[in-house]
Design a protein around this motif. Structure first.
Motif, PDB file in Angstrom:
ATOM      1  N   ALA A   8       0.821  -1.215   0.000  1.00 56.88           N
ATOM      2  CA  ALA A   8       0.000   0.000   0.000  1.00 56.88           C
ATOM      3  C   ALA A   8       0.855   1.266   0.000  1.00 56.88           C
ATOM      4  CB  ALA A   8      -0.927  -0.008   1.209  1.00 56.88           C
ATOM      5  N   THR A   9       1.961   1.263  -0.697  1.00 57.70           N
ATOM      6  CA  THR A   9       2.854   2.423  -0.693  1.00 57.70           C
ATOM      7  C   THR A   9       2.502   3.425  -1.785  1.00 57.70           C
ATOM      8  OG1 THR A   9       4.353   1.075  -1.979  1.00 57.70           O
ATOM      9  CG2 THR A   9       4.852   1.321   0.356  1.00 57.70           C
ATOM     10  N   THR A  10       1.740   3.023  -2.808  1.00 60.49           N
ATOM     11  CA  THR A  10       1.480   3.904  -3.950  1.00 60.49           C
ATOM     12  C   THR A  10       0.084   4.529  -3.911  1.00 60.49           C
ATOM     13  OG1 THR A  10       0.840   1.973  -5.222  1.00 60.49           O
ATOM     14  CG2 THR A  10       3.091   2.756  -5.502  1.00 60.49           C
ATOM     15  N   THR A  11      -0.530   4.671  -2.732  1.00 59.15           N
ATOM     16  CA  THR A  11      -1.861   5.286  -2.656  1.00 59.15           C
ATOM     17  C   THR A  11      -1.742   6.806  -2.770  1.00 59.15           C
ATOM     18  OG1 THR A  11      -1.627   5.139  -0.275  1.00 59.15           O
ATOM     19  CG2 THR A  11      -3.048   3.507  -1.311  1.00 59.15           C
ATOM     20  N   SER A  12      -2.592   7.406  -3.594  1.00 61.73           N
ATOM     21  CA  SER A  12      -2.601   8.857  -3.770  1.00 61.73           C
ATOM     22  C   SER A  12      -3.433   9.520  -2.675  1.00 61.73           C
ATOM     23  CB  SER A  12      -3.179   9.194  -5.137  1.00 61.73           C
ATOM     24  OG  SER A  12      -4.531   8.787  -5.184  1.00 61.73           O
ATOM     25  N   PRO A  13      -3.268  10.850  -2.470  1.00 62.82           N
ATOM     26  CA  PRO A  13      -4.084  11.545  -1.461  1.00 62.82           C
ATOM     27  C   PRO A  13      -5.575  11.422  -1.726  1.00 62.82           C
ATOM     28  CG  PRO A  13      -2.285  12.926  -2.193  1.00 62.82           C
ATOM     29  CD  PRO A  13      -2.270  11.704  -3.064  1.00 62.82           C
ATOM     30  N   ALA A  14      -5.972  11.403  -2.986  1.00 65.94           N
ATOM     31  CA  ALA A  14      -7.392  11.281  -3.338  1.00 65.94           C
ATOM     32  C   ALA A  14      -7.974   9.965  -2.829  1.00 65.94           C
ATOM     33  CB  ALA A  14      -7.562  11.375  -4.846  1.00 65.94           C
ATOM     34  N   THR A  15      -7.193   8.899  -2.936  1.00 73.01           N
ATOM     35  CA  THR A  15      -7.648   7.599  -2.447  1.00 73.01           C
ATOM     36  C   THR A  15      -7.848   7.649  -0.939  1.00 73.01           C
ATOM     37  OG1 THR A  15      -6.257   6.670  -4.156  1.00 73.01           O
ATOM     38  CG2 THR A  15      -7.199   5.130  -2.588  1.00 73.01           C
ATOM     39  N   GLY A  16      -6.951   8.362  -0.260  1.00 69.77           N
ATOM     40  CA  GLY A  16      -7.066   8.485   1.193  1.00 69.77           C
ATOM     41  C   GLY A  16      -8.344   9.198   1.586  1.00 69.77           C
ATOM     42  N   ILE A  17      -8.671  10.287   0.872  1.00 77.68           N
ATOM     43  CA  ILE A  17      -9.899  11.039   1.161  1.00 77.68           C
ATOM     44  C   ILE A  17     -11.125  10.164   0.907  1.00 77.68           C
ATOM     45  CG2 ILE A  17     -11.321  12.968   0.388  1.00 77.68           C
ATOM     46  CD1 ILE A  17      -8.552  14.419  -0.171  1.00 77.68           C
ATOM     47  N   LEU A  18     -11.107   9.441  -0.218  1.00 74.56           N
ATOM     48  CA  LEU A  18     -12.219   8.547  -0.553  1.00 74.56           C
ATOM     49  C   LEU A  18     -12.414   7.492   0.535  1.00 74.56           C
ATOM     50  CD1 LEU A  18     -12.064   7.858  -4.376  1.00 74.56           C
ATOM     51  CD2 LEU A  18     -14.027   8.646  -3.069  1.00 74.56           C
ATOM     52  N   LEU A  19     -11.301   6.948   1.005  1.00 74.03           N
ATOM     53  CA  LEU A  19     -11.365   5.930   2.056  1.00 74.03           C
ATOM     54  C   LEU A  19     -11.954   6.523   3.322  1.00 74.03           C
ATOM     55  CD1 LEU A  19      -8.046   3.925   1.646  1.00 74.03           C
ATOM     56  CD2 LEU A  19     -10.368   3.024   1.538  1.00 74.03           C
ATOM     57  N   MET A  20     -11.573   7.796   3.637  1.00 75.92           N
ATOM     58  CA  MET A  20     -12.084   8.444   4.836  1.00 75.92           C
ATOM     59  C   MET A  20     -13.585   8.697   4.729  1.00 75.92           C
ATOM     60  SD  MET A  20      -9.116  10.943   6.233  1.00 75.92           S
ATOM     61  CE  MET A  20     -10.196  12.241   6.748  1.00 75.92           C
ATOM     62  N   ILE A  21     -14.040   9.119   3.528  1.00 75.22           N
ATOM     63  CA  ILE A  21     -15.475   9.347   3.305  1.00 75.22           C
ATOM     64  C   ILE A  21     -16.228   8.020   3.459  1.00 75.22           C
ATOM     65  CG2 ILE A  21     -17.211   9.935   1.564  1.00 75.22           C
ATOM     66  CD1 ILE A  21     -15.117  12.020   0.509  1.00 75.22           C
ATOM     67  N   ALA A  22     -15.670   6.965   2.862  1.00 74.63           N
ATOM     68  CA  ALA A  22     -16.301   5.645   2.951  1.00 74.63           C
ATOM     69  C   ALA A  22     -16.409   5.199   4.404  1.00 74.63           C
ATOM     70  CB  ALA A  22     -15.498   4.635   2.147  1.00 74.63           C
ATOM     71  N   ALA A  23     -15.348   5.440   5.162  1.00 72.00           N
ATOM     72  CA  ALA A  23     -15.340   5.067   6.577  1.00 72.00           C
ATOM     73  C   ALA A  23     -16.397   5.861   7.333  1.00 72.00           C
ATOM     74  CB  ALA A  23     -13.963   5.300   7.168  1.00 72.00           C
ATOM     75  N   ALA A  24     -16.511   7.181   7.024  1.00 70.68           N
ATOM     76  CA  ALA A  24     -17.487   8.039   7.701  1.00 70.68           C
ATOM     77  C   ALA A  24     -18.907   7.580   7.390  1.00 70.68           C
ATOM     78  CB  ALA A  24     -17.285   9.485   7.264  1.00 70.68           C
ATOM     79  N   VAL A  25     -19.160   7.256   6.117  1.00 62.85           N
ATOM     80  CA  VAL A  25     -20.493   6.800   5.713  1.00 62.85           C
ATOM     81  C   VAL A  25     -20.834   5.495   6.426  1.00 62.85           C
ATOM     82  CG1 VAL A  25     -21.815   5.876   3.768  1.00 62.85           C
ATOM     83  CG2 VAL A  25     -20.514   7.984   3.501  1.00 62.85           C
ATOM     84  N   THR A  26     -19.862   4.573   6.458  1.00 61.48           N
ATOM     85  CA  THR A  26     -20.071   3.293   7.128  1.00 61.48           C
ATOM     86  C   THR A  26     -20.379   3.503   8.604  1.00 61.48           C
ATOM     87  OG1 THR A  26     -18.482   2.351   5.601  1.00 61.48           O
ATOM     88  CG2 THR A  26     -19.088   1.010   7.486  1.00 61.48           C
ATOM     89  N   LEU A  27     -19.655   4.433   9.219  1.00 63.70           N
ATOM     90  CA  LEU A  27     -19.838   4.722  10.639  1.00 63.70           C
ATOM     91  C   LEU A  27     -21.236   5.282  10.891  1.00 63.70           C
ATOM     92  CD1 LEU A  27     -17.683   4.427  12.928  1.00 63.70           C
ATOM     93  CD2 LEU A  27     -17.656   6.915  12.970  1.00 63.70           C
ATOM     94  N   CYS A  28     -21.666   6.228  10.046  1.00 61.09           N
ATOM     95  CA  CYS A  28     -22.998   6.827  10.182  1.00 61.09           C
ATOM     96  C   CYS A  28     -24.077   5.763  10.018  1.00 61.09           C
ATOM     97  CB  CYS A  28     -23.195   7.934   9.143  1.00 61.09           C
ATOM     98  SG  CYS A  28     -22.288   9.426   9.541  1.00 61.09           S
ATOM     99  N   TYR A  29     -23.880   4.861   9.041  1.00 58.76           N
ATOM    100  CA  TYR A  29     -24.863   3.812   8.801  1.00 58.76           C
ATOM    101  C   TYR A  29     -24.922   2.862   9.997  1.00 58.76           C
ATOM    102  CZ  TYR A  29     -27.410   0.085   6.555  1.00 58.76           C
ATOM    103  OH  TYR A  29     -28.335  -0.865   6.260  1.00 58.76           O
TER     104      TYR A  29
END
Ligand SMILES: [Zn+2]
Length: 87
Positions: A8-29
């Protein structure tokens, strides 16, 4: 052998933001499922009755008009597994 650690060394910042949004949505659900585990049953529109003139009790929800949310069902399944593991 543990050779998969450095994949997982080649992840871009955009992927990190997407992952954070996904995590937030999952948490809310998960929170929504915890606070309100029941949704209304769509087949009978929450009435608990089906058929002509709504005479028959709904078989899917056993006349309650409610159904357990999918997220809650998953949580219950995980809880069952956890309980079996700690027995
Ligand atoms: Zn129903």
């Amino acid at each position: 052998m543990l050779t998969h650690a450095a994949t997982a060394t080649t992840t871009s910042p955009a992927t990190g933001i997407l992952l954070m949004i996904a995590a937030a949505v999952t948490l809310c659900y998960a929170l929504a499922c915890w606070l309100a585990p029941f949704g209304y049953h769509r087949r009978c529109r929450g009435t608990g009755r089906t058929g002509p003139k709504l005479r028959q009790p709904c078989r899917r929800c056993r006349g309650t008009g409610r159904r357990l949310r999918i997220g809650r069902r998953i949580a219950n399944g995980l809880a069952d597994i956890h309980r079996d593991g700690t027995r």
